[in-house]
Design an enzyme around this catalytic site. Structure first.
Site, short mmCIF file in Angstrom:
data_model
loop_
_atom_site.label_atom_id
_atom_site.label_comp_id
_atom_site.label_asym_id
_atom_site.label_seq_id
_atom_site.Cartn_x
_atom_site.Cartn_y
_atom_site.Cartn_z
N HIS A 1 -7.60 -5.67 -0.22
CA HIS A 1 -6.39 -4.89 0.01
C HIS A 1 -5.66 -5.42 1.25
O HIS A 1 -6.05 -5.14 2.37
CB HIS A 1 -6.83 -3.43 0.23
CG HIS A 1 -5.71 -2.46 0.35
ND1 HIS A 1 -4.92 -2.10 -0.72
CD2 HIS A 1 -5.27 -1.73 1.41
CE1 HIS A 1 -4.03 -1.21 -0.31
NE2 HIS A 1 -4.22 -0.97 0.97
N SER B 1 0.81 -1.21 0.00
CA SER B 1 0.00 0.00 0.00
C SER B 1 0.86 1.27 0.00
O SER B 1 1.74 1.40 -0.83
CB SER B 1 -0.94 -0.05 1.20
OG SER B 1 -2.10 0.66 0.92
N TRP C 1 -9.71 0.44 -5.81
CA TRP C 1 -9.19 1.76 -5.40
C TRP C 1 -7.75 1.93 -5.90
O TRP C 1 -7.32 3.02 -6.27
CB TRP C 1 -9.27 1.83 -3.87
CG TRP C 1 -8.84 3.09 -3.20
CD1 TRP C 1 -7.84 3.22 -2.28
CD2 TRP C 1 -9.43 4.40 -3.32
NE1 TRP C 1 -7.76 4.52 -1.83
CE2 TRP C 1 -8.71 5.27 -2.46
CE3 TRP C 1 -10.47 4.92 -4.08
CZ2 TRP C 1 -9.02 6.63 -2.33
CZ3 TRP C 1 -10.77 6.28 -3.96
CH2 TRP C 1 -10.06 7.10 -3.09
N LYS D 1 4.22 2.02 -2.36
CA LYS D 1 4.66 3.22 -3.10
C LYS D 1 6.11 3.50 -2.66
O LYS D 1 6.98 3.84 -3.45
CB LYS D 1 3.78 4.43 -2.74
CG LYS D 1 2.26 4.20 -2.84
CD LYS D 1 1.47 5.46 -2.46
CE LYS D 1 0.06 5.23 -1.92
NZ LYS D 1 -0.92 4.65 -2.78
C1 GCU Z 1 -5.43 4.73 1.59
C2 GCU Z 1 -4.82 5.51 0.46
C3 GCU Z 1 -3.97 4.63 -0.44
C4 GCU Z 1 -2.98 3.85 0.38
C5 GCU Z 1 -3.69 3.13 1.50
C6 GCU Z 1 -2.78 2.42 2.48
O1 GCU Z 1 -6.38 3.84 1.09
O2 GCU Z 1 -5.84 6.14 -0.26
O3 GCU Z 1 -3.26 5.42 -1.38
O4 GCU Z 1 -2.27 2.96 -0.42
O5 GCU Z 1 -4.43 4.05 2.27
O6 GCU Z 1 -1.62 2.77 2.61
O7 GCU Z 1 -3.27 1.51 3.17
#
Ligand code: GCU
Length: 416
Positions: A397, A251, A342, A255
């Site tokens: 997720h 997540s 998402w 990144k």
């Molecule tokens: C939120 C956010 C995402 C991210 C996620 C996470 O959903 O919008 O961009 O990846 O949190 O880090 O769990």
């Protein structure tokens, strides 16, 4: 009220492919001066540095130069993981003295005389959340309030022990012969918007004072910087082979692992688990989470310049396929999940597809199979035979055993 309503309207997430605005992706194999990149040398000497610079300037921000580090061993356990592993806690300081800002590495290595290949990844809830062993120190840094008993007054409680263990199959990793190194991401930089005063942003303000304000490092860059300093430490650790470290993240931390692997070529393998917007997913598709949305919810993740691209993704001189291209010719694995729209699973695979020409130019086999297309990739059918790996897992997720199974198999091919 009107403001709030306008805001909500602006950010109603789109999940309809037919509503994706028309876009053209920047070509990773054409220089800013418009020249075609046809050799590995041209890529390495001209185009690669250009793309790194564009991501620093427009997306993640510029980090300070590598600082000296120092370290202190906090604990050692010789019979961890049913006696199969050695577990250590090591504080690494962002400076050559032990009063500098620090992060705590939790290091598991199998019992063997040889230095092992290892996975390095940040965790969300503290090192103590990986395993329920009470001997792991309970972090005392700021953690997000989770409206449950694992956190009180933004500090972790005993109830937080092992809460994230399903995402960290320590024993499986050890059994396969790998080390595992993890760090609580908030040690490096607490994940909230405080004008970059806390964490290493504050501690290293002096080292970044000459960087233009709009280009200063955001939190993703700060977390990545921490991963690179952790690798500095691991390069000198007798139990881990610093030349065979895979950087992993889920997540927002996916990144982070991508930017760490893109900006630091010492990482031999890079894994992005459900990283989505600002990670593996193409920004120009503007489906699911968008640039405008992420910059509004998490203004501290990217640099100030990146805000220019809210609802204006086409104007950004880079897109995320180029982030993946920066990892070439090293191994990269991107994992998506069917229930995580998402994060735009299709956009995550497309980014790899559009990065593949760079992997091929550099002499790798890319995906290792021809004709990878989003229409052809079935759920739970990993593509893991080449230098670029991908799977679309069924489910939500998360990080699951299925995900780790693929990462371990992929690592066997690239790190052993
Ligand atoms: C939120 C956010 C995402 C991210 C996620 C996470 O959903 O919008 O961009 O990846 O949190 O880090 O769990």
């Amino acid at each position: 009220f009107l403001q709030a309503q306008l805001h909500a309207q602006k950010f109603v997430a789109n999940y309809d492919e037919s509503k994706i605005p028309e876009f053209t992706l920047p070509n990773p194999l054409v220089t800013e001066a418009g020249e075609a990149v046809t050799t590995a040398k041209q890529w390495q000497e001209t185009r690669r540095p250009e793309i790194v610079d564009l991501f620093q300037k427009h997306v993640y921000g510029r980090s300070p130069a590598a600082c000296k580090i120092s370290h202190k061993v906090v604990s050692t356990k010789d019979d961890a993981v049913s006696g199969k592993a050695i577990r250590r806690e090591v504080d690494v300081f962002f400076g050559d003295t032990t009063d500098a800002h620090s992060m705590r590495l939790l290091i598991y290595t199998p019992k063997t005389d040889k230095p092992v290949a290892a996975f390095l990844g940040l965790n969300f809830q503290g090192n103590h959340s990986i395993e329920s062993d009470p001997a792991i120190s309970l972090g005392d840094r700021w953690v997000r309030d989770r409206r449950n008993e694992t956190v009180k007054d933004n500090r972790a409680t005993e109830k937080a022990r092992g809460v994230a263990s399903s995402r960290w199959p320590v024993e499986k990793i050890i059994d396969r012969g790998y080390g595992l190194v993890t760090i609580y991401y908030g040690d490096i930089d607490p994940d909230f918007d405080d004008g970059f005063k806390n964490g290493i942003h504050g501690a290293m303000a002096d080292q970044t004072k000459d960087i233009p304000a709009a280009e200063k490092w955001g939190s993703i860059a700060a977390w990545s910087y921490g991963l690179s300093r952790a690798l500095d430490y691991l390069e000198n650790d007798a139990k881990v082979d610093g030349d065979r470290v895979a950087v992993f993240g889920h997540s927002r931390l996916g990144k982070t692992s991508l930017w760490a692997g893109a900006s630091d070529e010492r990482f031999k393998m890079v894994i992005s688990n459900n990283s989505g917007c600002g990670g593996a997913a193409l920004s120009r598709r503007a489906i699911g989470e968008t640039v405008g949305r992420i910059n509004t919810s998490f203004p501290h993740w990217f640099n100030a310049n990146f805000k220019q691209y809210n609802q204006n993704e086409n104007a950004c001189p880079v897109d995320q396929h180029e982030l993946i291209a920066l990892i070439a010719p090293r191994a990269v694995y991107v994992a998506s999940a069917t229930g995580d729209q998402w994060a735009d699973p299709k956009g995550e695979l497309l980014a790899e597809i559009h990065a593949e020409p760079v992997f091929r130019l550099l002499g790798t086999d890319g995906f290792g199979v021809d004709g990878v297309a989003t229409s052809k990739v079935a759920p739970d059918q990993p593509i893991k035979g080449g230098t670029i790996g991908y799977h679309l897992r069924t489910g939500g997720h998360d990080v699951t055993d299925f995900d780790w199974q693929q990462y371990l198999d992929f690592a066997d091919r690239h790190l052993q």
